[in-house]
Design an enzyme around this catalytic site. Structure first.
Site, PDB file in Angstrom:
ATOM      1  N   SER A 194      70.075  51.068   1.857  1.00 49.23           N
ATOM      2  CA  SER A 194      70.718  52.301   1.734  1.00 49.23           C
ATOM      3  C   SER A 194      71.444  52.683   0.219  1.00 49.23           C
ATOM      4  CB  SER A 194      71.296  53.054   2.616  1.00 49.23           C
ATOM      5  OG  SER A 194      72.340  52.094   3.065  1.00 49.23           O
ATOM      6  N   LYS A 247      79.712  56.070   8.373  1.00 54.15           N
ATOM      7  CA  LYS A 247      79.833  55.869   7.155  1.00 54.15           C
ATOM      8  C   LYS A 247      81.019  56.548   6.585  1.00 54.15           C
ATOM      9  CE  LYS A 247      75.443  53.819   5.886  1.00 54.15           C
ATOM     10  NZ  LYS A 247      74.060  54.072   5.085  1.00 54.15           N
TER      11      LYS A 247
END
Ligand code: ADP
Length: 785
Positions: A742, A785
């Site tokens: 990512s 995150k």
């Protein structure tokens, strides 16, 4: 020798000088011979002599100082006892000496010393008549009143002694059979007298005088005996009382042993046996215990195994074989408890309620083990505690971090020195019921070692099909764990052994957003800290903007543990101020200096409350709360640890911010790129995994293919970005391994910024995987995150 005829002793007698005691006629004495004179006498007279007469010697008490036993013969006592040497025993250790057994015959008087060396020999005159004692034929009249009186005392004395002793009975008979004139000498040597007294008796040659001197000694002995018997009697009474108490004890425990201490221990063993029989342990366990207690009874206490076996049995008795708390499961109440204890974490609470609801309906505990996975400080342990609370069960936490020995879980065999049960059995003993909630903390931190794999041991514990007969090595009998509710926690599933993971239902507990943290702080952490420090909301006020300040500037974490600690530090500082009672008013507008919008607004609103910093000097009434503003924060917590350095670092092209996930929570991650003259090389640094490297190549390829479209050029203005150009991509914090797809979007943005010369927007962080065609794939775990 005919009866009545007198026995004559030789007129010349070798003399033995004795220090230790005085020999009286009619008594026997053992004496040690070690002086040169006496040794010589023994050697040349007793050991070499052949006739009976040669064994008769004169025993003279040596009244002079024994240490001055030099060559010169000391002044001799004039009266002595002629004695028959009955036995001579020689020995060389510790120095050469003889031990003589002599029996006194009669008194004699030294007439003349014939020779001194090597041993003294004297001409003597016999003083007592020496009779062949057959029977007491002497007429009563002859002996007189004195002897009669003496005889009575003697009988009284002997009768006070314990007649069951054979020697005493014999003495009693002797009293009647011996001639009365022999009695004073014999009794004086029997009763307790000093050598001086004996010497006086020896010197009393006249019979009448002898009787007179002995009677007081006898009376003294009789009085002494009486006193002794009196004290002994009272002691016996005490003993009787003790004995009277003890039988009761014996009855209660049903055993009798001689030694008191042993008896006590034996009692303990009997108690233990009783406890074993009355405890509700399984049949198998009972059998083992009874066998062990049988062994214990036969074992001497000094054996090391005694203590081991006893400890084992005591543990077996203590274990909650059949003891449990009653579940009070009510879903509505459970929901309230969970909501009251925890803010947010909706997903987790929902899953926990489902889990509990199924329990309620199915009324059995078989089912997956819940495993909360998330960064530290997000409330995994505390949810576990709440579950125990809603169920009304005992809670026990077993920390598994760093456990590398399977004996930690399953115990040591009892053959090992210092063996003990594993943590599961220990936990059960601690909580005292067989259906607690066990929180297996940090299952992801189990380690493997030579001592076996603790994870494998945990499998048996957690498997509902197996754990009804969990066998701890120490117990060596099965214990039913099926009633225990296990909950596990971990920071990441990556390091949980797959077999273990397979038995658990993983529930992710994400980190909190800033807004959630503020709520948690104000609803839970601050009230808790205030209570801990004995403060009230009337004494301290922490506005939300301050909490936000703590969260952004003093902590960087997914959970709220550091936040909790900082709040604790603030409370401590305020507690000191409150205790000192000398807080001062803050200037309302002083707090504005260098603070943001929020703060200004806040201060003007709450202009009245004072600051903890004591620059101002006006005292306020004590009921005004202390306001924690940014100045106070700085005072208490020091300068901010994390400044917003992001905007600074993004002040040049070629830097972008990505979002990364770590087991400890979300992180922002910088990506830096630079270009230089070269042959079109791509250099990647910062400990990247393969996936990340591929992402970087992917990003460059996409940018090259779309360079024209986005007006990207290299240093010489060409759309072929790698023409004469090298690119270096770096991911700071080079010590940390980074991997994952990512980062793609961030790398593309970073490189686009580098080639276009434009800055990346400083308040955006990116995450997402890109494809070669430039598509950004859907993302997940943004919250984490
Ligand atoms: P973990 O086990 O996940 O490492 P803890 O359960 O020990 O974390 O939580 C740390 C502290 O944070 C506890 O005092 C707990 O009460 C508090 N806490 C965490 N999350 C919440 C929440 N959502 N609501 C209230 N308090 C929370």
């Amino acid at each position: 020798m005919a009866a009545g005829s007198a026995i004559q002793i030789p007129t010349r007698l070798p003399l033995l000088l004795t220090h230790e005691s005085v020999l009286l006629p009619g008594s026997t004495m053992r004496t040690s011979v070690d002086s040169p004179r006496n040794m010589q006498l023994v050697r040349s007279r007793l050991l070499k002599g052949t006739s009976l007469r040669s064994t008769i010697i004169g025993v003279i008490p040596n009244t002079s100082d024994p240490t001055s036993d030099c060559d010169d013969l000391p002044n001799l006592h004039r009266i002595g006892t002629a004695a028959l040497a009955v036995q001579v025993v020689g020995s060389n250790w510790p120095k050469p000496h003889y031990t003589l057994l002599v029996t006194g015959l009669c008194r004699f008087q030294i007439l003349q010393l014939l020779k001194e060396k090597p041993y003294p020999v004297a001409e003597v005159q016999q003083l007592d008549r020496l009779e062949q004692f057959t029977n007491g034929h002497k007429s009563e009249e002859e002996l007189g009143e004195l002897s009669e009186q003496f005889y009575k005392y003697a009988v009284q004395l002997v009768e006070m002694l314990d007649m069951s002793v054979p020697a005493v009975a014999k003495l009693r008979r002797l009293l009647d059979n011996l001639p009365r004139e022999a009695l004073p000498d014999i009794l004086t040597s029997i009763i307790r007298t000093t050598n001086q007294e004996k010497l006086q008796i020896l010197d009393a040659v006249r019979l009448e005088e002898r009787f007179k001197m002995t009677i007081p000694l006898l009376v003294r002995q009789i009085e002494g005996l009486k006193l002794l018997q009196k004290t002994r009697k009272s002691k016996q009474d005490d003993d009787k009382r003790v004995v009277a108490i003890r039988p009761n004890r014996r009855i209660t425990h049903g055993s009798i042993t001689e030694d008191e201490e042993e008896e006590e221990d034996h009692d303990d063993v009997v108690m233990l046996e009783k406890k074993i029989r009355t405890s509700s342990m399984s049949e198998q366990a009972l059998k083992v215990c009874l066998k062990e207690i049988k062994r214990l009874k036969k074992m001497p206490q000094s054996m090391p195994e005694y203590a081991l076996t006893r400890n084992y049995l005591e543990l077996m008795v203590e274990l909650p074989w059949n003891k449990s708390t009653k579940d009070r499961l009510e879903i509505r109440a459970a929901r309230i408890v969970l909501d009251n204890d925890h803010y947010a974490m909706e997903k987790l609470k929902k899953r926990v309620l489902e889990y509990l609801a199924v329990r309620q309906l199915k009324n059995n505990l078989k089912g997956p083990i819940l495993c909360f996975v998330g960064p530290p400080g997000v409330g995994k342990t505390s949810v576990g505690r709440s579950i125990a609370k809603t169920l009304g069960r005992e809670f026990h936490r077993i920390a598994l971090g760093g456990v590398c020995d399977q004996s930690d879980i399953r115990g040591h065999r009892r053959t090992y020195v210092g063996s003990m049960p594993g943590r599961i059995i220990n936990g059960l003993k601690t909580v005292g019921v067989n259906n607690p909630v066990f929180l297996l903390d940090e299952v992801d931190k189990l380690a493997k070692s030579l001592q076996g794999d603790p994870a494998a041991a945990l499998l048996e514990v957690l498997d509902p099909e197996q754990n009804h007969s969990f066998t701890d090595h120490y117990l060596n009998v099965a214990f039913d764990l099926s009633q225990v509710l296990f909950i596990a926690t971990a920071n990441t599933t990556a390091t949980i052994p797959p077999a273990l993971l397979d038995r658990m239902e993983v529930i992710q507990v994400p980190g909190y957003t800033q807004e959630e943290k503020i709520e948690i702080a104000h609803r839970h952490l601050i009230p808790k800290q205030l209570e801990l420090h004995g403060l009230t909301p009337q004494q301290i006020q922490i506005p939300q903007v301050t909490t936000l300040g703590i969260i952004t500037r003093y902590t960087r974490e997914a959970g709220v543990r550091a936040l909790d600690r900082k709040l604790g530090a603030i409370c401590r500082a305020v507690a000191v101020k409150v205790a000192e009672g000398q807080h001062k008013e803050a200037k309302p507008d002083r707090a504005e200096v260098g603070e943001g919008e929020d703060c200004k607004e806040h201060i003007t609103e709450d202009a009245k409350p004072e600051s903890i910093s004591d620059t101002a000097d006006l005292s306020l009434p004590p009921e005004m709360p202390i306001l924690i503003d940014f100045h106070a924060l700085k005072d208490i917590l020091g300068p901010p640890m994390y400044d917003m350095e992001v905007s600074e670092r993004l002040s040049q092209p070629g830097v972008a911010v990505g979002l990364a996930w770590t087991p400890l929570g979300g992180e922002i991650m910088f990506v830096e790129a630079s270009r230089m003259d070269g042959e079109g090389q791509l250099t990647l640094t910062g400990q990247l995994g393969d996936v990340m490297k591929e992402s970087a190549h992917l990003a460059i390829s996409w940018l090259r293919s779309n360079a024209k479209r986005y007006q990207l050029t290299n240093a010489s203005g060409s759309f072929d970005l790698l023409d004469n150009t090298d690119i270096h991509l770096h991911f700071p914090a080079g010590a940390v391994t980074k991997d994952g797809p990512s980062a793609g979007v961030t790398i593309v943005t970073c490189l686009a910024s580098l080639f276009s010369g434009r800055l990346v927007c400083s308040d955006v962080a990116m995450t997402g995987e890109i494809t070669l065609r430039g598509l950004v794939l859907p993302v997940s775990i943004i919250g984490e995150k």
